[in-house]
Motif scaffolding. Structure first.
Motif, PDB file in Angstrom:
ATOM      1  N   CYS A  22       0.833  -1.207   0.000  1.00 16.42           N
ATOM      2  CA  CYS A  22       0.000   0.000   0.000  1.00 16.42           C
ATOM      3  C   CYS A  22       0.871   1.261   0.000  1.00 16.42           C
ATOM      4  O   CYS A  22       1.799   1.381   0.805  1.00 16.42           O
ATOM      5  N   LYS A  23       0.542   2.199  -0.871  1.00 13.49           N
ATOM      6  CA  LYS A  23       1.259   3.478  -0.921  1.00 13.49           C
ATOM      7  C   LYS A  23       0.929   4.359   0.278  1.00 13.49           C
ATOM      8  O   LYS A  23       1.699   5.234   0.643  1.00 13.49           O
ATOM      9  N   GLU A  24      -0.227   4.135   0.882  1.00 18.37           N
ATOM     10  CA  GLU A  24      -0.676   4.970   1.994  1.00 18.37           C
ATOM     11  C   GLU A  24      -0.079   4.543   3.336  1.00 18.37           C
ATOM     12  O   GLU A  24       0.414   5.369   4.081  1.00 18.37           O
ATOM     13  N   CYS A  25      -0.150   3.229   3.648  1.00 18.10           N
ATOM     14  CA  CYS A  25       0.263   2.791   4.980  1.00 18.10           C
ATOM     15  C   CYS A  25       1.327   1.690   4.971  1.00 18.10           C
ATOM     16  O   CYS A  25       1.824   1.319   6.030  1.00 18.10           O
ATOM     17  N   GLY A  26       1.652   1.156   3.800  1.00 19.93           N
ATOM     18  CA  GLY A  26       2.647   0.091   3.743  1.00 19.93           C
ATOM     19  C   GLY A  26       2.076  -1.299   3.966  1.00 19.93           C
ATOM     20  O   GLY A  26       2.803  -2.277   4.042  1.00 19.93           O
ATOM     21  N   GLY A  27       0.749  -1.402   4.074  1.00 17.31           N
ATOM     22  CA  GLY A  27       0.094  -2.696   4.271  1.00 17.31           C
ATOM     23  C   GLY A  27       0.135  -3.548   3.004  1.00 17.31           C
ATOM     24  O   GLY A  27       0.564  -3.099   1.939  1.00 17.31           O
ATOM     25  N   ILE A  28      -0.336  -4.761   3.116  1.00 16.41           N
ATOM     26  CA  ILE A  28      -0.338  -5.698   2.001  1.00 16.41           C
ATOM     27  C   ILE A  28      -1.603  -5.506   1.174  1.00 16.41           C
ATOM     28  O   ILE A  28      -2.708  -5.427   1.710  1.00 16.41           O
ATOM     29  N   MET A  29      -1.429  -5.449  -0.157  1.00 20.71           N
ATOM     30  CA  MET A  29      -2.550  -5.272  -1.075  1.00 20.71           C
ATOM     31  C   MET A  29      -3.132  -6.631  -1.444  1.00 20.71           C
ATOM     32  O   MET A  29      -2.402  -7.544  -1.812  1.00 20.71           O
ATOM     33  N   ILE A  30      -4.439  -6.760  -1.338  1.00 22.79           N
ATOM     34  CA  ILE A  30      -5.162  -8.001  -1.619  1.00 22.79           C
ATOM     35  C   ILE A  30      -5.928  -7.836  -2.929  1.00 22.79           C
ATOM     36  O   ILE A  30      -6.633  -6.854  -3.122  1.00 22.79           O
ATOM     37  N   PHE A  31      -5.812  -8.830  -3.816  1.00 19.78           N
ATOM     38  CA  PHE A  31      -6.505  -8.803  -5.104  1.00 19.78           C
ATOM     39  C   PHE A  31      -8.005  -8.916  -4.890  1.00 19.78           C
ATOM     40  O   PHE A  31      -8.481  -9.819  -4.222  1.00 19.78           O
ATOM     41  N   LYS A  32      -8.762  -7.995  -5.480  1.00 20.64           N
ATOM     42  CA  LYS A  32     -10.218  -7.988  -5.364  1.00 20.64           C
ATOM     43  C   LYS A  32     -10.900  -8.379  -6.663  1.00 20.64           C
ATOM     44  O   LYS A  32     -12.086  -8.643  -6.682  1.00 20.64           O
ATOM     45  N   GLY A  33     -10.169  -8.389  -7.765  1.00 20.99           N
ATOM     46  CA  GLY A  33     -10.735  -8.763  -9.055  1.00 20.99           C
ATOM     47  C   GLY A  33     -10.659  -7.633 -10.059  1.00 20.99           C
ATOM     48  O   GLY A  33     -10.626  -6.454  -9.692  1.00 20.99           O
ATOM     49  N   VAL A  34     -10.606  -7.988 -11.314  1.00 19.45           N
ATOM     50  CA  VAL A  34     -10.612  -7.069 -12.448  1.00 19.45           C
ATOM     51  C   VAL A  34      -9.566  -5.954 -12.287  1.00 19.45           C
ATOM     52  O   VAL A  34      -9.856  -4.782 -12.508  1.00 19.45           O
ATOM     53  N   GLY A  35      -8.371  -6.316 -11.885  1.00 18.57           N
ATOM     54  CA  GLY A  35      -7.288  -5.344 -11.781  1.00 18.57           C
ATOM     55  C   GLY A  35      -7.334  -4.456 -10.561  1.00 18.57           C
ATOM     56  O   GLY A  35      -6.587  -3.487 -10.459  1.00 18.57           O
ATOM     57  N   GLU A  36      -8.192  -4.759  -9.600  1.00 20.35           N
ATOM     58  CA  GLU A  36      -8.356  -3.922  -8.404  1.00 20.35           C
ATOM     59  C   GLU A  36      -7.742  -4.619  -7.190  1.00 20.35           C
ATOM     60  O   GLU A  36      -7.905  -5.824  -6.999  1.00 20.35           O
ATOM     61  N   TYR A  37      -7.059  -3.828  -6.357  1.00 17.30           N
ATOM     62  CA  TYR A  37      -6.407  -4.327  -5.146  1.00 17.30           C
ATOM     63  C   TYR A  37      -6.780  -3.418  -3.985  1.00 17.30           C
ATOM     64  O   TYR A  37      -6.904  -2.211  -4.146  1.00 17.30           O
ATOM     65  N   GLU A  38      -6.949  -4.026  -2.800  1.00 20.08           N
ATOM     66  CA  GLU A  38      -7.335  -3.261  -1.614  1.00 20.08           C
ATOM     67  C   GLU A  38      -6.347  -3.560  -0.492  1.00 20.08           C
ATOM     68  O   GLU A  38      -5.990  -4.716  -0.256  1.00 20.08           O
ATOM     69  N   CYS A  39      -5.940  -2.530   0.221  1.00 18.41           N
ATOM     70  CA  CYS A  39      -5.034  -2.703   1.351  1.00 18.41           C
ATOM     71  C   CYS A  39      -5.797  -3.372   2.496  1.00 18.41           C
ATOM     72  O   CYS A  39      -6.901  -2.949   2.850  1.00 18.41           O
ATOM     73  N   GLU A  40      -5.197  -4.400   3.076  1.00 17.60           N
ATOM     74  CA  GLU A  40      -5.862  -5.095   4.168  1.00 17.60           C
ATOM     75  C   GLU A  40      -5.836  -4.289   5.466  1.00 17.60           C
ATOM     76  O   GLU A  40      -6.593  -4.585   6.377  1.00 17.60           O
ATOM     77  N   GLU A  41      -5.011  -3.251   5.519  1.00  9.86           N
ATOM     78  CA  GLU A  41      -4.928  -2.416   6.722  1.00  9.86           C
ATOM     79  C   GLU A  41      -5.875  -1.205   6.649  1.00  9.86           C
ATOM     80  O   GLU A  41      -6.748  -1.043   7.481  1.00  9.86           O
ATOM     81  N   CYS A  42      -5.692  -0.349   5.630  1.00 11.05           N
ATOM     82  CA  CYS A  42      -6.427   0.921   5.570  1.00 11.05           C
ATOM     83  C   CYS A  42      -7.519   0.950   4.494  1.00 11.05           C
ATOM     84  O   CYS A  42      -8.195   1.965   4.337  1.00 11.05           O
ATOM     85  N   ARG A  43      -7.680  -0.110   3.748  1.00 12.96           N
ATOM     86  CA  ARG A  43      -8.707  -0.256   2.702  1.00 12.96           C
ATOM     87  C   ARG A  43      -8.488   0.658   1.488  1.00 12.96           C
ATOM     88  O   ARG A  43      -9.393   0.910   0.713  1.00 12.96           O
ATOM     89  N   TYR A  44      -7.251   1.157   1.312  1.00 13.57           N
ATOM     90  CA  TYR A  44      -6.907   1.976   0.143  1.00 13.57           C
ATOM     91  C   TYR A  44      -7.027   1.115  -1.120  1.00 13.57           C
ATOM     92  O   TYR A  44      -6.599  -0.043  -1.135  1.00 13.57           O
ATOM     93  N   LEU A  45      -7.637   1.656  -2.180  1.00  9.47           N
ATOM     94  CA  LEU A  45      -7.787   0.941  -3.441  1.00  9.47           C
ATOM     95  C   LEU A  45      -6.699   1.363  -4.424  1.00  9.47           C
ATOM     96  O   LEU A  45      -6.412   2.558  -4.556  1.00  9.47           O
ATOM     97  N   ALA A  46      -6.120   0.382  -5.118  1.00  9.55           N
ATOM     98  CA  ALA A  46      -5.127   0.640  -6.154  1.00  9.55           C
ATOM     99  C   ALA A  46      -5.417  -0.303  -7.317  1.00  9.55           C
ATOM    100  O   ALA A  46      -6.112  -1.312  -7.162  1.00  9.55           O
ATOM    101  N   TYR A  47      -4.877   0.027  -8.474  1.00  9.42           N
ATOM    102  CA  TYR A  47      -5.132  -0.760  -9.681  1.00  9.42           C
ATOM    103  C   TYR A  47      -3.824  -1.125 -10.361  1.00  9.42           C
ATOM    104  O   TYR A  47      -2.875  -0.338 -10.359  1.00  9.42           O
ATOM    105  N   ASP A  48      -3.797  -2.321 -10.966  1.00  7.64           N
ATOM    106  CA  ASP A  48      -2.666  -2.680 -11.813  1.00  7.64           C
ATOM    107  C   ASP A  48      -2.920  -2.070 -13.190  1.00  7.64           C
ATOM    108  O   ASP A  48      -3.918  -1.377 -13.408  1.00  7.64           O
ATOM    109  N   ASP A  49      -2.024  -2.302 -14.146  1.00  6.60           N
ATOM    110  CA  ASP A  49      -2.166  -1.709 -15.475  1.00  6.60           C
ATOM    111  C   ASP A  49      -3.481  -2.107 -16.140  1.00  6.60           C
ATOM    112  O   ASP A  49      -4.140  -1.285 -16.775  1.00  6.60           O
ATOM    113  N   TYR A  50      -3.889  -3.355 -15.985  1.00  6.74           N
ATOM    114  CA  TYR A  50      -5.143  -3.796 -16.586  1.00  6.74           C
ATOM    115  C   TYR A  50      -6.324  -3.040 -15.989  1.00  6.74           C
ATOM    116  O   TYR A  50      -7.202  -2.571 -16.705  1.00  6.74           O
ATOM    117  N   GLY A  51      -6.345  -2.906 -14.674  1.00 10.17           N
ATOM    118  CA  GLY A  51      -7.427  -2.193 -14.007  1.00 10.17           C
ATOM    119  C   GLY A  51      -7.502  -0.733 -14.429  1.00 10.17           C
ATOM    120  O   GLY A  51      -8.584  -0.187 -14.654  1.00 10.17           O
TER     121      GLY A  51
END
Length: 158
Positions: A22-51
């Protein structure tokens, strides 16, 4: 936790910039589907290139690969790879096409037109069937030089 830049290479050697930390808190990003990832700590959303590409296309139908690349930061090379993998498709009203790898017909995604894909897969299936027909039961059985049967003597089992 220390922030780290981690990049994993995709299946065909293409870098899709998957967020692992996670860029916000350093937590681990969990794959949510369709190129979307969510931080397991702060719930920040990030996307890979496909997303990123997919989200931009949904909001801007008919966008060109140059426009997608410019607005999202996803390389045109990655966009072309996603087209070849059939993760993205060229718009139906576009005059731009890719070419079939066998016959050269215009295609909107993948590497083969539908006709060549069916033919190619049938050929592969036929080759596999031919291999299996030759590999019958006991093909690897080795005969003894003296022609004797292979029995274990009773005293060997004790």
């Amino acid at each position: 936790m220390e922030k780290k830049d981690i990049t994993i290479v995709g299946k065909l050697g293409e870098d899709y910039n998957r967020p692992y930390v996670c860029k916000e808190c350093g937590g681990i990003m969990i794959f949510k589907g369709v190129g979307e990832y969510e931080c397991e700590e702060c719930r920040y959303l990030a996307y890979d290139d496909y997303g990123k590409a997919r989200n931009y296309i949904e909001k801007n139908p008919g966008a060109t690969s140059g426009e997608i690349s410019e607005k999202t930061g996803v390389s045109q090379k990655a966009i072309r790879q996603m087209l070849r993998e059939s993760r993205l498709e060229i718009a139906s009203d576009s005059k731009t096409f890719m070419k079939c790898g066998i016959c050269g017909a215009n295609i909107r995604h993948g590497t083969l037109c539908e006709k060549c894909a069916v033919s190619y897969h049938r050929n592969v299936e036929e080759q596999e069937r031919a291999k299996r027909a030759l590999a019958g039961y006991g093909m690897d059985f080795k005969k003894r030089d003296d022609g004797a049967m292979h029995f274990i003597k009773a005293e060997q089992n004790k």
